[in-house]
Motif scaffolding. Structure first.
Motif, PDB file in Angstrom:
ATOM      1  N   LEU A  74     102.027  38.610  16.649  1.00 19.80           N
ATOM      2  CA  LEU A  74     100.747  37.906  16.713  1.00 19.80           C
ATOM      3  C   LEU A  74     100.984  36.439  16.379  1.00 19.80           C
ATOM      4  O   LEU A  74     101.346  36.104  15.241  1.00 19.80           O
ATOM      5  CB  LEU A  74      99.752  38.530  15.739  1.00 19.80           C
ATOM      6  N   ILE A  75     100.782  35.556  17.346  1.00 19.26           N
ATOM      7  CA  ILE A  75     101.121  34.141  17.158  1.00 19.26           C
ATOM      8  C   ILE A  75      99.972  33.244  17.617  1.00 19.26           C
ATOM      9  O   ILE A  75      99.003  33.698  18.230  1.00 19.26           O
ATOM     10  CB  ILE A  75     102.398  33.776  17.924  1.00 19.26           C
ATOM     11  N   ALA A  76     100.123  31.951  17.323  1.00 21.25           N
ATOM     12  CA  ALA A  76      99.099  30.965  17.681  1.00 21.25           C
ATOM     13  C   ALA A  76      99.217  30.553  19.148  1.00 21.25           C
ATOM     14  O   ALA A  76     100.272  30.654  19.766  1.00 21.25           O
ATOM     15  CB  ALA A  76      99.234  29.739  16.789  1.00 21.25           C
ATOM     16  N   GLU A  77      98.095  30.084  19.675  1.00 19.72           N
ATOM     17  CA  GLU A  77      98.067  29.450  20.990  1.00 19.72           C
ATOM     18  C   GLU A  77      98.138  27.941  20.780  1.00 19.72           C
ATOM     19  O   GLU A  77      97.398  27.379  19.972  1.00 19.72           O
ATOM     20  CB  GLU A  77      96.790  29.813  21.736  1.00 19.72           C
ATOM     21  N   GLY A  82      94.162  20.941  26.315  1.00 20.29           N
ATOM     22  CA  GLY A  82      92.912  20.814  25.568  1.00 20.29           C
ATOM     23  C   GLY A  82      93.108  20.274  24.165  1.00 20.29           C
ATOM     24  O   GLY A  82      92.142  20.080  23.434  1.00 20.29           O
ATOM     25  N   ARG A  83      94.394  20.051  23.771  1.00 17.15           N
ATOM     26  CA  ARG A  83      94.740  19.534  22.438  1.00 17.15           C
ATOM     27  C   ARG A  83      94.126  20.405  21.340  1.00 17.15           C
ATOM     28  O   ARG A  83      93.437  19.922  20.443  1.00 17.15           O
ATOM     29  CB  ARG A  83      94.311  18.072  22.290  1.00 17.15           C
ATOM     30  N   ARG A  84      94.418  21.751  21.413  1.00 15.75           N
ATOM     31  CA  ARG A  84      93.916  22.676  20.407  1.00 15.75           C
ATOM     32  C   ARG A  84      95.029  23.609  19.957  1.00 15.75           C
ATOM     33  O   ARG A  84      95.921  23.949  20.741  1.00 15.75           O
ATOM     34  CB  ARG A  84      92.766  23.529  20.959  1.00 15.75           C
ATOM     35  N   ILE A  85      94.952  24.039  18.700  1.00 21.61           N
ATOM     36  CA  ILE A  85      95.817  25.090  18.179  1.00 21.61           C
ATOM     37  C   ILE A  85      94.914  26.220  17.684  1.00 21.61           C
ATOM     38  O   ILE A  85      94.068  26.004  16.810  1.00 21.61           O
ATOM     39  CB  ILE A  85      96.721  24.581  17.045  1.00 21.61           C
ATOM     40  N   ILE A  86      95.068  27.416  18.258  1.00 21.14           N
ATOM     41  CA  ILE A  86      94.221  28.559  17.917  1.00 21.14           C
ATOM     42  C   ILE A  86      95.092  29.645  17.295  1.00 21.14           C
ATOM     43  O   ILE A  86      95.883  30.285  17.994  1.00 21.14           O
ATOM     44  CB  ILE A  86      93.492  29.115  19.157  1.00 21.14           C
ATOM     45  N   PRO A  87      94.980  29.878  15.996  1.00 19.42           N
ATOM     46  CA  PRO A  87      95.825  30.888  15.341  1.00 19.42           C
ATOM     47  C   PRO A  87      95.540  32.303  15.859  1.00 19.42           C
ATOM     48  O   PRO A  87      94.431  32.613  16.299  1.00 19.42           O
ATOM     49  CB  PRO A  87      95.437  30.755  13.854  1.00 19.42           C
ATOM     50  N   ASN A  88      96.582  33.150  15.818  1.00 16.11           N
ATOM     51  CA  ASN A  88      96.467  34.588  16.103  1.00 16.11           C
ATOM     52  C   ASN A  88      95.796  34.880  17.444  1.00 16.11           C
ATOM     53  O   ASN A  88      94.913  35.732  17.547  1.00 16.11           O
ATOM     54  CB  ASN A  88      95.691  35.284  14.980  1.00 16.11           C
ATOM     55  N   HIS A  89      96.233  34.169  18.476  1.00 19.37           N
ATOM     56  CA  HIS A  89      95.586  34.297  19.776  1.00 19.37           C
ATOM     57  C   HIS A  89      96.423  35.043  20.805  1.00 19.37           C
ATOM     58  O   HIS A  89      95.908  35.497  21.821  1.00 19.37           O
ATOM     59  CB  HIS A  89      95.230  32.913  20.322  1.00 19.37           C
ATOM     60  N   ASP A 268     107.852  23.274  15.907  1.00 17.87           N
ATOM     61  CA  ASP A 268     107.309  22.346  16.898  1.00 17.87           C
ATOM     62  C   ASP A 268     106.025  21.756  16.350  1.00 17.87           C
ATOM     63  O   ASP A 268     105.428  22.278  15.393  1.00 17.87           O
ATOM     64  CB  ASP A 268     107.002  23.083  18.200  1.00 17.87           C
ATOM     65  N   SER A 269     105.572  20.652  16.963  1.00 19.35           N
ATOM     66  CA  SER A 269     104.303  20.044  16.544  1.00 19.35           C
ATOM     67  C   SER A 269     103.523  19.600  17.774  1.00 19.35           C
ATOM     68  O   SER A 269     104.082  19.423  18.857  1.00 19.35           O
ATOM     69  CB  SER A 269     104.543  18.855  15.609  1.00 19.35           C
ATOM     70  N   LEU A 270     102.219  19.446  17.587  1.00 19.98           N
ATOM     71  CA  LEU A 270     101.334  19.049  18.678  1.00 19.98           C
ATOM     72  C   LEU A 270     100.226  18.165  18.133  1.00 19.98           C
ATOM     73  O   LEU A 270      99.663  18.443  17.071  1.00 19.98           O
ATOM     74  CB  LEU A 270     100.725  20.289  19.341  1.00 19.98           C
ATOM     75  N   SER A 271      99.921  17.092  18.859  1.00 24.07           N
ATOM     76  CA  SER A 271      98.757  16.268  18.531  1.00 24.07           C
ATOM     77  C   SER A 271      97.525  17.014  19.022  1.00 24.07           C
ATOM     78  O   SER A 271      97.209  17.017  20.216  1.00 24.07           O
ATOM     79  CB  SER A 271      98.855  14.895  19.207  1.00 24.07           C
ATOM     80  N   ASP A 281      98.543  15.274  14.223  1.00 25.82           N
ATOM     81  CA  ASP A 281      99.812  15.965  14.453  1.00 25.82           C
ATOM     82  C   ASP A 281      99.890  17.176  13.540  1.00 25.82           C
ATOM     83  O   ASP A 281      99.854  17.045  12.310  1.00 25.82           O
ATOM     84  CB  ASP A 281     100.988  15.027  14.179  1.00 25.82           C
ATOM     85  N   HIS A 282      99.976  18.363  14.139  1.00 20.86           N
ATOM     86  CA  HIS A 282     100.049  19.603  13.369  1.00 20.86           C
ATOM     87  C   HIS A 282     101.320  20.367  13.725  1.00 20.86           C
ATOM     88  O   HIS A 282     101.705  20.427  14.898  1.00 20.86           O
ATOM     89  CB  HIS A 282      98.848  20.514  13.670  1.00 20.86           C
ATOM     90  N   GLY A 283     101.948  20.959  12.720  1.00 22.42           N
ATOM     91  CA  GLY A 283     102.999  21.911  12.994  1.00 22.42           C
ATOM     92  C   GLY A 283     102.398  23.162  13.612  1.00 22.42           C
ATOM     93  O   GLY A 283     101.309  23.603  13.234  1.00 22.42           O
ATOM     94  N   ILE A 284     103.091  23.737  14.606  1.00 28.01           N
ATOM     95  CA  ILE A 284     102.553  24.894  15.312  1.00 28.01           C
ATOM     96  C   ILE A 284     103.021  26.171  14.619  1.00 28.01           C
ATOM     97  O   ILE A 284     104.223  26.423  14.510  1.00 28.01           O
ATOM     98  CB  ILE A 284     103.000  24.895  16.780  1.00 28.01           C
ATOM     99  N   PRO A 285     102.078  26.981  14.138  1.00 27.61           N
ATOM    100  CA  PRO A 285     102.465  28.233  13.481  1.00 27.61           C
ATOM    101  C   PRO A 285     103.306  29.107  14.406  1.00 27.61           C
ATOM    102  O   PRO A 285     103.132  29.079  15.634  1.00 27.61           O
ATOM    103  CB  PRO A 285     101.119  28.905  13.167  1.00 27.61           C
TER     104      PRO A 285
END
Length: 345
Positions: A74-77, A82-89, A268-271, A281-285
């Motif tokens: 189970l990982i993040a999207e 769309g510049r979004r990070i959605i956990p557990n997707h 990895d990271s994403l704005s 800038d967020h680290g990607i879970p």
């Protein structure tokens, strides 16, 4: 030429970075799924050939990825459009990568060499979209094409009959596709694309020593890769690789090899925004990983100018933050030596 071929045999190893990497088939658009390739050391790649000698490697690697024991998948999207990070997707299932690489290694002088690696990959991936805790919408993705080309300059600072110490520096060019769409029409996230979408910097070190002349050889290889943020605001984590092992010449044409491999990759990271928050800038879970394993192999010396080799890369420890991790992988290759001109002639 026979003495050179034997020396190359004895120092069999160099790293196959494959960023030539494979084609990961990320099932759903923007998933934080990732893909890797085998990273065994093949000496004819990492050495500096004598002046005027061209070493050409054709390398094929098969790299499956599955869930380590205890991982949920189970990982993040990571939606870079769309510049979004959605956990557990996403719920990961598998990734399969086939990597084909042409590697050219040329001795400009006896100490200075140039190397170019041209990768071609195919990749298949599957994962589920998760809605309200349930698996829905099985997503499949497959792709094939060229990856990011690597160009290196190398210098042998310790050239002797028994010792070799080669330092390399170079770049990975953004030649691979990084905006391919999946079967649902969405752009696949960078972590699953054939290319990273931006330039990278690479540093390497290769050391070898003949413990028993023409019989037993020891080697160590280390590399570091840093990739800059691409135009979608995505930045791949730094990669550290350390390999070490031995080569044993049993017959003039037969060499048994054994190495241990360690790879560490940062997040990895994403704005992007998380929820309704601002774009930062967020680290990607669930990105970043540690991998340790063993790679036994065998190398065949065919005449004075050909070699063939096979490695099985077996995991002993895997931690991929609930994501897919490299399973037992296989590398086949052929080396051909061309004396383009004779120094002093």
């Amino acid at each position: 030429m026979r003495a050179l071929s034997r020396k190359l045999l004895v120092s069999v190893f160099g790293i196959v970075t494959v960023a030539v990497g494979s084609v990961v088939s990320l099932p759903t658009a923007y998933a934080a799924c990732g893909a890797v390739s085998c990273f065994v050391t093949i000496g004819s790649q990492q050495q500096v050939p004598q002046s005027g000698l061209l070493t050409m490697n054709f390398i094929y690697s098969y790299t499956p990825m599955n869930l380590p024991s205890g991982s949920t998948g189970l990982i993040a999207e990571a939606d870079q459009i769309g510049r979004r990070i959605i956990p557990n997707h996403h719920n990961e299932r598998s990734t399969y990568t086939n990597s084909f690489a042409l590697d050219f290694n040329y001795g400009v002088t006896d100490r200075f060499g140039l190397q170019v690696t041209l990768p071609y990959m195919t990749r298949r991936h599957e994962h589920y979209h998760v809605h309200e805790g349930e698996n829905e919408d099985l997503s499949r993705f497959s792709d094939k094409g060229i990856g990011d080309i690597r160009v290196m300059a190398k210098y042998n600072v310790l050239a002797s009959l028994k010792n070799m110490l080669v330092f390399g520096v170079g770049t990975e060019l953004p030649t691979g596709d990084y905006r391919q769409t999946d079967n649902l029409g969405g752009v696949l996230e960078p972590a699953g694309q054939l290319g990273r979408g931006q330039f990278g910097l690479v540093g390497t070190m290769y050391q070898s020593y003949e413990i028993l002349p023409h019989r037993l050889n020891q080697f160590v290889f280390a590399s570091y890769r840093h990739t800059f943020k691409n135009n979608d605001g995505y930045q791949f984590g730094d990669e550290y690789i350390v390999n070490g092992g031995f080569n044993l010449v049993t017959l003039p044409w037969l060499v048994f090899t054994a190495q241990v491999n360690y790879r560490y990759m940062t997040h990895d990271s994403l704005s992007a925004s998380i929820g309704s928050g601002p774009i930062l800038d967020h680290g990607i879970p669930n990105t970043g990983s540690s991998w340790f394993g063993a790679a036994p192999g065998v190398l065949f010396n065919i005449g004075d100018t050909w070699q063939a080799y096979f490695y099985a890369q077996v995991p002993l420890y895997r931690d991929a933050n609930n994501n897919l991790a490299q399973a037992t992988s296989y590398t086949f290759g052929v080396t051909k030596y061309f004396q383009l001109f004779t120094p002093g002639a």
